[in-house]
Design a protein around this motif. Structure first.
Motif, PDB file in Angstrom:
ATOM      1  N   ILE A 138      33.101  49.095  40.001  1.00 51.60           N
ATOM      2  CA  ILE A 138      33.608  50.469  39.959  1.00 51.60           C
ATOM      3  C   ILE A 138      33.943  50.787  38.502  1.00 51.60           C
ATOM      4  O   ILE A 138      34.752  50.092  37.883  1.00 51.60           O
ATOM      5  CB  ILE A 138      34.881  50.650  40.826  1.00 51.60           C
ATOM      6  N   SER A 139      33.315  51.817  37.952  1.00 50.31           N
ATOM      7  CA  SER A 139      33.561  52.164  36.549  1.00 50.31           C
ATOM      8  C   SER A 139      34.959  52.759  36.372  1.00 50.31           C
ATOM      9  O   SER A 139      35.380  53.621  37.147  1.00 50.31           O
ATOM     10  CB  SER A 139      32.513  53.169  36.063  1.00 50.31           C
ATOM     11  N   GLY A 140      35.660  52.299  35.343  1.00 48.51           N
ATOM     12  CA  GLY A 140      36.959  52.855  34.992  1.00 48.51           C
ATOM     13  C   GLY A 140      38.053  52.610  36.007  1.00 48.51           C
ATOM     14  O   GLY A 140      39.059  53.342  36.029  1.00 48.51           O
ATOM     15  N   SER A 141      37.877  51.611  36.852  1.00 46.69           N
ATOM     16  CA  SER A 141      38.883  51.329  37.881  1.00 46.69           C
ATOM     17  C   SER A 141      39.729  50.116  37.483  1.00 46.69           C
ATOM     18  O   SER A 141      39.604  49.588  36.372  1.00 46.69           O
ATOM     19  CB  SER A 141      38.217  51.080  39.231  1.00 46.69           C
ATOM     20  N   TYR A 142      40.559  49.663  38.400  1.00 49.81           N
ATOM     21  CA  TYR A 142      41.407  48.498  38.161  1.00 49.81           C
ATOM     22  C   TYR A 142      41.607  47.764  39.484  1.00 49.81           C
ATOM     23  O   TYR A 142      41.348  48.296  40.569  1.00 49.81           O
ATOM     24  CB  TYR A 142      42.762  48.934  37.588  1.00 49.81           C
ATOM     25  N   VAL A 143      42.058  46.520  39.389  1.00 45.21           N
ATOM     26  CA  VAL A 143      42.287  45.693  40.575  1.00 45.21           C
ATOM     27  C   VAL A 143      43.640  46.067  41.177  1.00 45.21           C
ATOM     28  O   VAL A 143      44.688  45.921  40.544  1.00 45.21           O
ATOM     29  CB  VAL A 143      42.246  44.194  40.215  1.00 45.21           C
ATOM     30  N   SER A 144      43.578  46.564  42.418  1.00 48.59           N
ATOM     31  CA  SER A 144      44.812  46.966  43.111  1.00 48.59           C
ATOM     32  C   SER A 144      45.391  45.829  43.946  1.00 48.59           C
ATOM     33  O   SER A 144      46.607  45.788  44.192  1.00 48.59           O
ATOM     34  CB  SER A 144      44.543  48.180  43.997  1.00 48.59           C
ATOM     35  N   THR A 145      44.564  44.911  44.413  1.00 53.34           N
ATOM     36  CA  THR A 145      45.014  43.735  45.163  1.00 53.34           C
ATOM     37  C   THR A 145      44.264  42.527  44.639  1.00 53.34           C
ATOM     38  O   THR A 145      43.019  42.530  44.591  1.00 53.34           O
ATOM     39  CB  THR A 145      44.752  43.882  46.674  1.00 53.34           C
ATOM     40  N   GLY A 146      45.010  41.484  44.237  1.00 52.67           N
ATOM     41  CA  GLY A 146      44.387  40.330  43.615  1.00 52.67           C
ATOM     42  C   GLY A 146      43.803  39.325  44.587  1.00 52.67           C
ATOM     43  O   GLY A 146      43.972  39.419  45.813  1.00 52.67           O
ATOM     44  N   TYR A 147      43.137  38.338  44.020  1.00 49.85           N
ATOM     45  CA  TYR A 147      42.500  37.266  44.798  1.00 49.85           C
ATOM     46  C   TYR A 147      43.570  36.333  45.369  1.00 49.85           C
ATOM     47  O   TYR A 147      44.554  35.981  44.697  1.00 49.85           O
ATOM     48  CB  TYR A 147      41.545  36.503  43.885  1.00 49.85           C
ATOM     49  N   GLN A 148      43.415  35.969  46.632  1.00 53.31           N
ATOM     50  CA  GLN A 148      44.272  35.031  47.387  1.00 53.31           C
ATOM     51  C   GLN A 148      45.698  35.562  47.584  1.00 53.31           C
ATOM     52  O   GLN A 148      46.627  34.771  47.821  1.00 53.31           O
ATOM     53  CB  GLN A 148      44.300  33.655  46.710  1.00 53.31           C
ATOM     54  N   ALA A 149      45.813  36.884  47.509  1.00 53.44           N
ATOM     55  CA  ALA A 149      47.126  37.475  47.843  1.00 53.44           C
ATOM     56  C   ALA A 149      47.421  37.208  49.318  1.00 53.44           C
ATOM     57  O   ALA A 149      46.525  37.255  50.167  1.00 53.44           O
ATOM     58  CB  ALA A 149      47.105  38.970  47.566  1.00 53.44           C
ATOM     59  N   SER A 150      48.673  36.916  49.650  1.00 55.65           N
ATOM     60  CA  SER A 150      49.039  36.582  51.034  1.00 55.65           C
ATOM     61  C   SER A 150      49.413  37.842  51.807  1.00 55.65           C
ATOM     62  O   SER A 150      50.134  38.715  51.305  1.00 55.65           O
ATOM     63  CB  SER A 150      50.215  35.607  51.043  1.00 55.65           C
ATOM     64  N   SER A 151      48.920  37.902  53.065  1.00 55.62           N
ATOM     65  CA  SER A 151      49.265  39.038  53.928  1.00 55.62           C
ATOM     66  C   SER A 151      48.737  38.764  55.323  1.00 55.62           C
ATOM     67  O   SER A 151      47.724  38.076  55.505  1.00 55.62           O
ATOM     68  CB  SER A 151      48.664  40.332  53.384  1.00 55.62           C
ATOM     69  N   GLY A 152      49.440  39.328  56.297  1.00 58.02           N
ATOM     70  CA  GLY A 152      48.982  39.196  57.668  1.00 58.02           C
ATOM     71  C   GLY A 152      47.835  40.120  57.986  1.00 58.02           C
ATOM     72  O   GLY A 152      47.289  40.085  59.092  1.00 58.02           O
TER      73      GLY A 152
END
Length: 266
Positions: A138-152
């Motif tokens: 995605i051009s000009g975007s950013y990471v909103s949720t990282g790798y291996q983040a914990s969640s149900g």
């Protein structure tokens, strides 16, 4: 009247002997009218002395005519030699000009071939560079949720990829060159695309609102493959991106490290 002369096969004939022959020649030419124009001046000059007898006069006329004939022959030979030399020089000049032209054409052809070869090599190098280059999905975007983040929210208990912030309908790009191996519904991933990259790894693009490629299609870095959306198991529109060692779920690796290793700063 008798004449005597020394013997010897190399002795040049006396003037009188030569002249006797010349007199005979003059007589023959006179009979046919050939001597008329040629010998007239000599005859006029040579007959000016009244005390000369006929034989002396004939001798003088013969010598004068012979000299003129010799001079004329020499002049003709000189002219012929000059013409031959000129023709030879012109032929040599023409030959040199043709050789120079051929050499110039051969040099130009060689330079053209070398230039075209360099251009082809440059194009091929650029093609390889482009094929081996990577871009952000995605051009000009950013990471909103990282790798291996914990969640149900995830069945595995952790995030197997990264999420890029994107409104629904945002253009999604192939991060590098490869071939589409999956394009369609992916369960919790919603509409998704999986690409086998040229380096043997795999990338996945999930939750798409629209898919723009088909299985078996080759893609290039930066090529649009679909539009972001909110299909599948999501709480809102975004792009889910994964990097894998195989096309199957569970073979994921760190997408940020993967992209950075290919020169993409995320």
């Amino acid at each position: 009247m008798a004449f005597t002369r020394a013997t010897g096969k190399h002795r040049r004939p006396s003037r009188l002997t030569r002249t006797t022959v010349q007199v005979a020649s003059v007589a023959a030419l006179t009979t046919t009218g050939v001597v008329g124009g040629l010998a007239a001046p000599a005859l006029a000059a040579d007959t000016a002395a009244p005390e000369q007898n006929g034989l002396t006069q004939a001798i003088a006329i013969g010598d004068s005519l012979a000299d003129r004939i010799d001079a004329q022959a020499a002049a003709q030979k000189k002219a012929a030699d000059a013409a031959a030399a000129k023709a030879k020089a012109e032929a040599e000049a023409k030959k040199k000009a043709e050789e120079a032209k051929r050499e110039a054409e051969a040099k130009a052809a060689k330079e053209r071939e070398e230039r075209e070869a360099k251009e082809r090599a440059a194009r091929e190098a650029e093609r390889k560079r482009l094929l081996n280059s990577f871009v952000a999905p995605i051009s000009g975007s950013y990471v909103s949720t990282g790798y291996q983040a914990s969640s149900g929210l995830w069945s595995s208990g952790s995030h197997t990829g990264i999420d890029f912030h994107a409104a629904s309908g945002t253009s999604v790009h192939a991060v590098g060159a490869g071939t589409v191996v999956e394009a369609g519904w992916g369960g919790a991933y919603g509409n998704n695309i999986v690409i086998k990259m040229n380096d043997g790894t795999y990338t996945q693009y999930g939750h798409l609102s629209s898919i723009g490629v088909s299985v078996g299609q080759a893609v290039t870095p930066g090529q649009q493959i679909g539009l972001s959306g909110a299909t599948g198991n999501v709480t809102g529109p975004h792009l889910h991106f994964e990097a894998r060692t195989t096309p199957d779920y569970g073979s994921d690796m760190d997408p940020v490290a993967y992209l950075r290793s290919h020169g993409v700063n995320v």
